[in-house]
Design a protein around this motif. Sequence first.
Motif, short mmCIF file in Angstrom:
data_model
loop_
_atom_site.label_atom_id
_atom_site.label_comp_id
_atom_site.label_asym_id
_atom_site.label_seq_id
_atom_site.Cartn_x
_atom_site.Cartn_y
_atom_site.Cartn_z
N VAL A 94 0.69 -1.31 -0.02
CA VAL A 94 -0.09 -0.07 0.15
C VAL A 94 0.70 1.26 -0.07
CG1 VAL A 94 -1.68 1.35 1.45
CG2 VAL A 94 -1.81 -1.16 1.39
N SER A 95 1.96 1.19 0.77
CA SER A 95 2.83 2.44 0.91
C SER A 95 3.43 2.75 -0.56
CB SER A 95 3.90 2.26 1.95
OG SER A 95 4.91 2.98 1.97
N GLN A 96 3.91 1.45 -1.12
CA GLN A 96 4.43 1.91 -2.26
C GLN A 96 3.63 2.24 -3.72
OE1 GLN A 96 6.87 -1.55 -3.75
NE2 GLN A 96 7.11 -2.22 -1.60
N PHE A 97 2.52 1.81 -3.57
CA PHE A 97 1.36 2.47 -4.48
C PHE A 97 0.93 3.96 -4.13
CE2 PHE A 97 -2.78 3.15 -5.93
CZ PHE A 97 -2.84 2.59 -7.31
N LEU A 98 0.81 4.31 -2.85
CA LEU A 98 0.46 5.39 -2.60
C LEU A 98 1.58 6.56 -2.72
CD1 LEU A 98 -1.94 4.96 0.53
CD2 LEU A 98 -2.48 5.39 -1.86
N THR A 99 2.76 6.10 -2.51
CA THR A 99 4.01 6.89 -2.66
C THR A 99 4.09 7.25 -4.17
OG1 THR A 99 5.14 6.01 -0.56
CG2 THR A 99 6.21 7.02 -2.47
N ALA A 100 3.94 6.21 -4.89
CA ALA A 100 4.05 6.42 -6.41
C ALA A 100 2.97 7.38 -6.96
CB ALA A 100 3.93 4.94 -7.07
N LEU A 101 1.73 7.26 -6.17
CA LEU A 101 0.53 8.11 -6.78
C LEU A 101 0.88 9.45 -6.14
CD1 LEU A 101 -2.26 8.11 -7.57
CD2 LEU A 101 -3.16 7.83 -5.35
N ALA A 102 1.40 9.70 -4.89
CA ALA A 102 1.57 11.16 -4.53
C ALA A 102 2.70 11.92 -5.21
CB ALA A 102 1.98 11.01 -3.05
N ARG A 103 3.67 10.82 -6.07
CA ARG A 103 4.68 11.56 -6.86
C ARG A 103 4.24 11.75 -8.19
NH1 ARG A 103 9.59 7.96 -3.95
NH2 ARG A 103 9.84 9.53 -2.37
N THR A 104 3.15 11.21 -8.65
CA THR A 104 2.66 11.28 -10.10
C THR A 104 2.43 12.48 -10.17
OG1 THR A 104 1.95 8.94 -9.95
CG2 THR A 104 1.15 10.47 -11.70
N PRO A 105 2.40 13.26 -11.05
CA PRO A 105 1.91 14.51 -11.87
C PRO A 105 0.69 14.79 -11.77
CG PRO A 105 3.80 14.11 -13.34
CD PRO A 105 3.59 12.87 -12.29
N GLY A 106 0.11 15.80 -11.07
CA GLY A 106 -1.46 16.11 -11.17
C GLY A 106 -2.19 15.67 -12.16
N SER A 107 -1.61 16.01 -13.57
CA SER A 107 -2.53 15.95 -14.69
C SER A 107 -2.61 14.48 -15.01
CB SER A 107 -1.60 16.81 -15.70
OG SER A 107 -0.14 16.20 -15.92
N GLU A 108 -1.45 13.72 -14.73
CA GLU A 108 -1.49 12.32 -15.01
C GLU A 108 -2.47 11.50 -13.95
OE1 GLU A 108 2.23 10.20 -15.34
OE2 GLU A 108 3.09 12.19 -16.16
N ARG A 109 -2.64 12.19 -12.75
CA ARG A 109 -3.70 11.39 -11.88
C ARG A 109 -5.06 11.70 -12.28
NH1 ARG A 109 -0.20 13.30 -7.94
NH2 ARG A 109 -1.60 15.13 -7.27
N LEU A 110 -5.29 13.08 -12.80
CA LEU A 110 -6.65 13.27 -13.38
C LEU A 110 -6.91 12.42 -14.44
CD1 LEU A 110 -6.75 16.87 -12.67
CD2 LEU A 110 -7.74 15.47 -11.47
N ALA A 111 -5.90 12.26 -15.43
CA ALA A 111 -6.07 11.56 -16.69
C ALA A 111 -6.74 10.03 -16.41
CB ALA A 111 -5.02 11.54 -17.45
N ALA A 112 -5.97 9.45 -15.36
CA ALA A 112 -6.50 8.23 -14.93
C ALA A 112 -7.79 7.95 -14.43
CB ALA A 112 -5.41 7.41 -14.03
N GLY A 113 -8.29 9.20 -13.68
CA GLY A 113 -9.42 9.37 -13.23
C GLY A 113 -9.88 8.26 -12.27
N GLN A 114 -11.17 7.96 -12.37
CA GLN A 114 -11.86 6.94 -11.18
C GLN A 114 -11.07 5.92 -11.23
OE1 GLN A 114 -16.23 7.02 -11.61
NE2 GLN A 114 -16.31 4.86 -10.81
N ARG A 115 -10.58 5.09 -12.21
CA ARG A 115 -9.88 3.81 -12.07
C ARG A 115 -8.73 3.82 -11.00
NH1 ARG A 115 -8.70 0.36 -17.29
NH2 ARG A 115 -10.93 0.63 -17.61
N LEU A 116 -7.98 4.85 -11.19
CA LEU A 116 -6.88 5.15 -10.38
C LEU A 116 -7.53 5.16 -8.86
CD1 LEU A 116 -3.68 5.46 -9.89
CD2 LEU A 116 -4.25 7.77 -10.42
N ALA A 117 -8.29 6.12 -8.57
CA ALA A 117 -8.95 6.26 -7.32
C ALA A 117 -9.43 4.96 -6.58
CB ALA A 117 -9.80 7.33 -7.26
N MET A 118 -10.27 4.08 -7.53
CA MET A 118 -10.92 2.86 -7.32
C MET A 118 -9.67 1.84 -6.70
SD MET A 118 -13.86 3.64 -6.76
CE MET A 118 -14.55 1.81 -6.12
N ASN A 119 -8.64 1.83 -7.64
CA ASN A 119 -7.49 0.83 -7.32
C ASN A 119 -6.86 1.30 -6.01
OD1 ASN A 119 -7.63 -0.56 -9.80
ND2 ASN A 119 -6.35 0.54 -10.60
N ALA A 120 -6.73 2.47 -5.57
CA ALA A 120 -6.14 3.11 -4.34
C ALA A 120 -6.93 2.58 -3.26
CB ALA A 120 -5.91 4.32 -4.40
#
Length: 278
Positions: free
Chosen positions: A121-147
Amino acid sequence: MTLSINLPMPENKDKHSSVAPRGNDAGYFITLPSPVGDDDHLHLAVNISDRTILLNHDPALFLEPGDLVITGARQAGLLAGDGGALAFFRIPFSLLDASAADLREVPQTHLSGGSGLASLVSQFLTALARTPGSERLAAGQRLAMNAADLVALLVGEVLQARGPGSADAISDLMLRIQSHIEENLTDPDLSPESIARAHHISVRYLHKVFQSGGTTVGAWIRQRRLDACRAELRRQRRTVASVAHSWGFASPSHFSRLFRQTYGLTPREWQTAASSDA
């Protein structure tokens, strides 16, 4: 799900200029899409830096790189005492496999990110936190649900480690859900999704609650509706179709088949027999 990262400057000054008030999560907030609205959240912080961080708590709590802290308290108070790089997450209870009551009782829990599920969990959330905001938004709901799915597994492990005591909570939740179903039996839109939403739990957890009672959500709703139809057909001279429709059965023929399978008579046969006895 809302992600808050403790940054010296916002990623986009025009779009992310608001700062959380003191006493809540610190830093700039980036919102990831969520399929449901929920005022109750699990709060989680992860040390995404390469050094030990002191949380501003009494007593003090030191987080090694990768360590996590979770809490279901309404006032999380997760503040970095030394301004270190902590990533803060708020995840709706309804996306996690536990009841709101269980999650609210989760005290502040420190988890080592060095091994096991917490490490994943820590590795996934750390990678997510370091991902640029534009890429997080592009992944959208699927990324949020995986987390959320990963955090749900971690929360389940934490709740299990708390030991016995959850059986009573599940029993109480079951009674509340059954009462809710009884009050909404005539609503044709009554569904596992609407029931889970009303009780701030995930649909998956709702199914687990009913499985613990040896049944399913659908079977319980269907039986209660059949019982209600049976009672009404005995009392009133309404048509079978109108009674079935008033209790949430869209198809009279389907209702008739279910009724006969359950009681050994068709609805009309039951109505006639009941009328003869009166």
